[in-house]
Design an enzyme around this catalytic site. Structure first.
Site, PDB file in Angstrom:
ATOM      1  N   TYR A 194       0.808  -1.214   0.000  1.00 16.06           N
ATOM      2  CA  TYR A 194       0.000   0.000   0.000  1.00 16.06           C
ATOM      3  C   TYR A 194       0.847   1.273   0.000  1.00 16.06           C
ATOM      4  CZ  TYR A 194      -4.167  -2.792   1.160  1.00 16.06           C
ATOM      5  OH  TYR A 194      -5.208  -3.692   1.158  1.00 16.06           O
TER       6      TYR A 194
ATOM      7  N   LYS B 171       4.398 -14.387   3.861  1.00 20.56           N
ATOM      8  CA  LYS B 171       4.545 -15.397   2.813  1.00 20.56           C
ATOM      9  C   LYS B 171       6.038 -15.504   2.498  1.00 20.56           C
ATOM     10  CE  LYS B 171       2.415 -18.327   0.051  1.00 20.56           C
ATOM     11  NZ  LYS B 171       1.789 -19.552   0.589  1.00 20.56           N
TER      12      LYS B 171
ATOM     13  N   ASP C 152      -1.928 -17.657   3.676  1.00 17.27           N
ATOM     14  CA  ASP C 152      -3.015 -18.531   3.238  1.00 17.27           C
ATOM     15  C   ASP C 152      -3.432 -19.499   4.342  1.00 17.27           C
ATOM     16  OD1 ASP C 152      -0.466 -19.587   2.937  1.00 17.27           O
ATOM     17  OD2 ASP C 152      -0.845 -20.505   0.988  1.00 17.27           O
TER      18      ASP C 152
ATOM     19  N   ASP D 187      -4.812  -5.970   6.480  1.00 15.79           N
ATOM     20  CA  ASP D 187      -6.084  -5.438   6.016  1.00 15.79           C
ATOM     21  C   ASP D 187      -7.074  -6.570   5.730  1.00 15.79           C
ATOM     22  OD1 ASP D 187      -8.030  -3.742   5.032  1.00 15.79           O
ATOM     23  OD2 ASP D 187      -6.973  -3.259   3.176  1.00 15.79           O
TER      24      ASP D 187
ATOM     25  N   ASP E 280     -10.727  -8.025   8.093  1.00 16.70           N
ATOM     26  CA  ASP E 280     -12.105  -8.262   7.659  1.00 16.70           C
ATOM     27  C   ASP E 280     -12.548  -9.691   7.955  1.00 16.70           C
ATOM     28  OD1 ASP E 280     -12.025  -5.669   6.709  1.00 16.70           O
ATOM     29  OD2 ASP E 280     -13.000  -6.174   4.811  1.00 16.70           O
TER      30      ASP E 280
END
Length: 373
Positions: free
Chosen positions: A149, A204, A236, A260, A264
């Site tokens: 970002y 990752k 993942d 982020d 959620d």
């Protein structure tokens, strides 16, 4: 989140910059301010002044400016910032990006740590079976200034054929978010499953060198926190394990985009984004907001869930208490948290997003009654 790094003392009064924003933002921020005022009044805490400021997508449509300089200056000068939500899907800047006061504040005030608590208050509102209130309780620490970002305004589009945004991971930025996360874990009650304080590093690192670097610095900083259990997950696998065994997690640290996405998912486990408060913390500065967006399709209908905003208000008071060694604000924060927990546990007043019938205002009023009881 509650470490005192500033050396500041208690003040005679505090000023909060309030940005209602767009969509449901003004509706939920009204209830958040109402709950904070009630808690301050109930405890006789140090006075707090609320200064409402302009900014957002609607302001951009009217003036061509999304975040007036005078509003940003007032935010910088305030003791804390309380944001509703900003941006509208149909409102874009010339480069195609949307309006985000939160993004501008994070960047402009170097609010490097996003703190996202995830707490289950009522077993009826989780999609998971056999989960009791309190059985899901963890905190996501999202690095807020780097990662993918960080290149939001610096991506490259070549001949309308290739788009590139670089990933940015620095030693300075990663070291400070790791220290923040370990300190948060040190002050946590531990994971619901076993009471152990642990910090889960999510990345990752088996794919990209930037994430391997992120994990390397986690290990370096971990050596200074032998009392905190180390834990690792690839992003993942983390998505899977958060659903299968959320009670095992205590504090989670992740790169900007990973944090982020996980925020959620965490909200979904405990009833949705209406129950997802957040804080954005820097050195001596902070902004507090619900993690949800502006939800323009329900704006103005008085049906939005204000709990995330109310809980964000409690986080704001607790941060101010830590920064200024002001026990009266900590007491007020505890009143809000306790009131929200009591109202949601009883389950008689719930908003439409979780099958209830309460309006935004009625939900806020229920919390205020619990505060004043």
């Amino acid at each position: 989140m509650m470490q005192d790094r500033s050396g500041k003392g208690k003040k005679r009064g505090y000023r909060i910059a309030v940005l209602p924003g767009d969509g449901i933002g003004p509706e939920v921020i009204r209830e958040g301010v109402k709950a904070v005022r009630a808690a301050l009044g109930r405890t006789g805490a140090t006075p707090v002044e609320f200064q409402e400021l302009a900014g957002g997508a609607d302001h951009y449509l009217k003036t061509g400016i999304d975040f007036p300089e005078e509003s940003m200056k007032a935010c910088r000068d305030a003791d804390a910032v309380f944001l509703g939500a900003s941006g509208l899907p149909e409102v874009e800047k010339p480069d195609g990006t949307g309006i985000s006061l939160a993004w501008d504040l994070r960047k402009g005030m170097d609010l490097f740590a996003a703190v996202r608590p995830v707490t289950l208050f009522n077993s009826r509102i989780t999609p998971l079976s056999k989960r009791k209130a309190g059985s899901i309780r963890f905190t996501i620490i999202r690095e807020n200034s780097e990662g993918i970002y960080a290149s939001r305004y610096n991506g490259t589009l070549l001949h309308d054929e290739v788009a590139v945004n670089p990933m940015i991971v620095t030693r300075k930025g990663t070291e400070r978010i790791m220290r923040f996360a370990f300190e948060t874990a040190r002050n946590s009650p531990g994971a619901p499953a076993d009471g152990r304080r642990r910090l889960t590093c999510v990345d990752k690192s088996n794919v990209l060198v930037c994430w391997a670097f992120f994990r390397k610095i986690y290990d370096e900083i971990a050596s200074g926190y032998p009392d905190i259990e180390k834990d690792y997950r690839y992003i993942d696998a983390m998505a899977l394990h958060m659903v299968q065994q959320p009670e095992r997690f205590d504090v989670i640290v992740a790169e900007n985009q990973h944090g982020d996405v996980l925020s959620d998912l965490g909200a979904a486990l405990v009833g949705g984004l209406g129950f997802a408060p957040s804080a954005n913390i820097g050195i001596g500065r902070a902004m507090f907001e619900p993690a949800h967006g502006t939800a323009p399709t329900i704006a103005g209908q008085n049906i939005a869930n204000p709990i995330a905003t109310i809980l964000s208000g409690a986080m704001m008071l607790r941060w101010l208490a830590s920064e200024h060694r002001d026990a009266s604000l900590a007491k007020a924060a505890g009143l809000i948290d306790g009131a929200v927990a009591a109202v949601l546990e009883r389950g008689k007043v719930l908003t439409v997003d979780v099958g209830g019938k309460a309006t935004t205002e009625a939900m806020g009023n229920a919390v205020v009654r619990a505060i004043e009881a």
